[in-house]
Design an enzyme around this catalytic site. Structure first.
Site, PDB file in Angstrom:
ATOM      1  N   ASP A  72       0.815  -1.213   0.000  1.00  0.00           N
ATOM      2  CA  ASP A  72       0.000   0.000   0.000  1.00  0.00           C
ATOM      3  C   ASP A  72       0.854   1.271   0.000  1.00  0.00           C
ATOM      4  OD1 ASP A  72       0.893  -0.365   2.607  1.00  0.00           O
ATOM      5  OD2 ASP A  72      -1.099  -0.751   3.433  1.00  0.00           O
ATOM      6  N   ASP A 141      -7.837  -3.032  14.030  1.00  0.00           N
ATOM      7  CA  ASP A 141      -9.166  -3.565  13.718  1.00  0.00           C
ATOM      8  C   ASP A 141      -9.093  -4.786  12.797  1.00  0.00           C
ATOM      9  OD1 ASP A 141      -8.381  -2.396  11.367  1.00  0.00           O
ATOM     10  OD2 ASP A 141      -9.925  -0.847  11.346  1.00  0.00           O
ATOM     11  N   HIS A 143      -7.401  -4.947   9.935  1.00  0.00           N
ATOM     12  CA  HIS A 143      -7.276  -4.679   8.491  1.00  0.00           C
ATOM     13  C   HIS A 143      -5.929  -5.174   7.984  1.00  0.00           C
ATOM     14  CE1 HIS A 143      -5.625  -0.483   9.608  1.00  0.00           C
ATOM     15  NE2 HIS A 143      -4.657  -1.019   8.902  1.00  0.00           N
ATOM     16  N   GLU A 148      -9.762  -1.841   4.978  1.00  0.00           N
ATOM     17  CA  GLU A 148     -10.465  -1.509   6.206  1.00  0.00           C
ATOM     18  C   GLU A 148     -11.699  -2.388   6.368  1.00  0.00           C
ATOM     19  OE1 GLU A 148      -8.958   0.354   8.183  1.00  0.00           O
ATOM     20  OE2 GLU A 148      -8.559   2.389   7.508  1.00  0.00           O
TER      21      GLU A 148
END
Ligand code: GLP
Length: 264
Positions: A72, A141, A143, A148
């Site tokens: 990313d 979380d 991801h 996400e």
């Protein structure tokens, strides 16, 4: 899924670096084809990268026939910004190993045509022969890359909008100001990661414990995108005791027993 649990991040990172080195050498011993690896940023891989650098400098490992694709990059952040993933990767890995510059691929978050940039990235991965191994970290979380919660588990490389939570967590690199964290990123998709022959996910510290429990014991769900690893034939999670802290006692014992039996 395999789960490797080590005392701390140092021991987990050593395991991971040795595993990657062994896979690179194993392929080099049987073919001239390059080893294609997916790489990640964040604090989690730093110790693994340090050990890989040590191996290269000691002449124990070479990245000359390795092709890498990072997972990313922020959208709109100048490439030479200290917090761009370009800068990170050069500082913590590429500038210190022997991977040829032309083998290094990182998404261009400033590309004039972002849709084309993402499509070209997927095409380049295919052209390189697909991933032998994808190395990733996870967000708090769960991801993976910048996929996400509620990212499609079939997603491919695309522009994504970051959650407020992620911008707050990542603001530690941007003067603790979430508004300075770019609102968007380009990210490989969950399906891009799952397309690798092997996926190795690292998670360290108690702040990752809930995500690790959800990934391993929870349902396969786009709410925790790393849970998609449950659908991969060769997925490995490497975590330290703290990140394993929310696993059920029986799950913890099971993974420890499997490892002990395989090493017996
Ligand atoms: C960012 C990156 C992820 C990374 C995560 C965790 O959100 N996009 O790829 O896994 O941060 O970072 P850290 O390793 O610093 O906890």
């Amino acid at each position: 899924m395999k789960v490797i649990i080590r005392k701390n991040s140092a021991e987990s990172s050593l395991w991971t670096a040795r595993y990657i080195a062994a896979r690179i050498k194993e392929k080099a011993a049987r073919t001239d084809e390059p080893f294609v690896i997916g790489l990640c940023t964040g604090s989690t891989p730093i110790e693994t990268y340090a050990e890989l650098i040590r191996m290269v400098k000691a002449g124990e490992l070479s990245f000359k026939n390795v092709i890498s694709f990072n997972m990313d990059e922020y959208v709109g952040l100048p490439v030479d910004h200290p917090e761009s993933y370009h800068s990170f990767m050069h500082k913590y890995l590429f500038d210190q190993i022997d991977e040829p510059a032309e083998n290094i691929h990182i998404l261009d978050g400033n590309a004039p045509d972002p849709v084309k940039e993402c499509a070209d990235y997927e095409a380049a991965i295919v052209k390189a022969g697909g991933f032998d191994l994808f190395l990733g970290g996870i967000g708090e979380d769960g991801h993976i890359a910048f996929n996400e919660p509620f990212s499609s588990l079939q997603s491919r490389t695309r522009v994504v909008t970051l959650t407020q939570d992620t911008r707050e967590v990542n603001s530690r690199f941007f003067d603790n100001d979430p508004s300075k964290v770019p609102a968007q990123a380009m990210s490989v998709g969950v399906a891009t990661v799952l397309g690798a022959k092997e996926v190795v996910i690292m998670a360290y510290g108690s702040k990752k414990a809930r995500a690790i429990a959800a990934a391993i014991e929870g349902p396969l769900s786009h709410y925790c995108t790393v849970s998609a690893l449950q659908n991969h034939p060769a997925g490995i999670i490497v975590c330290d005791e703290a990140a394993a802290g929310e696993l059920k006692v029986n799950s913890y014992r099971y993974f420890k027993a499997v490892e002990a039996a395989e090493n017996a």
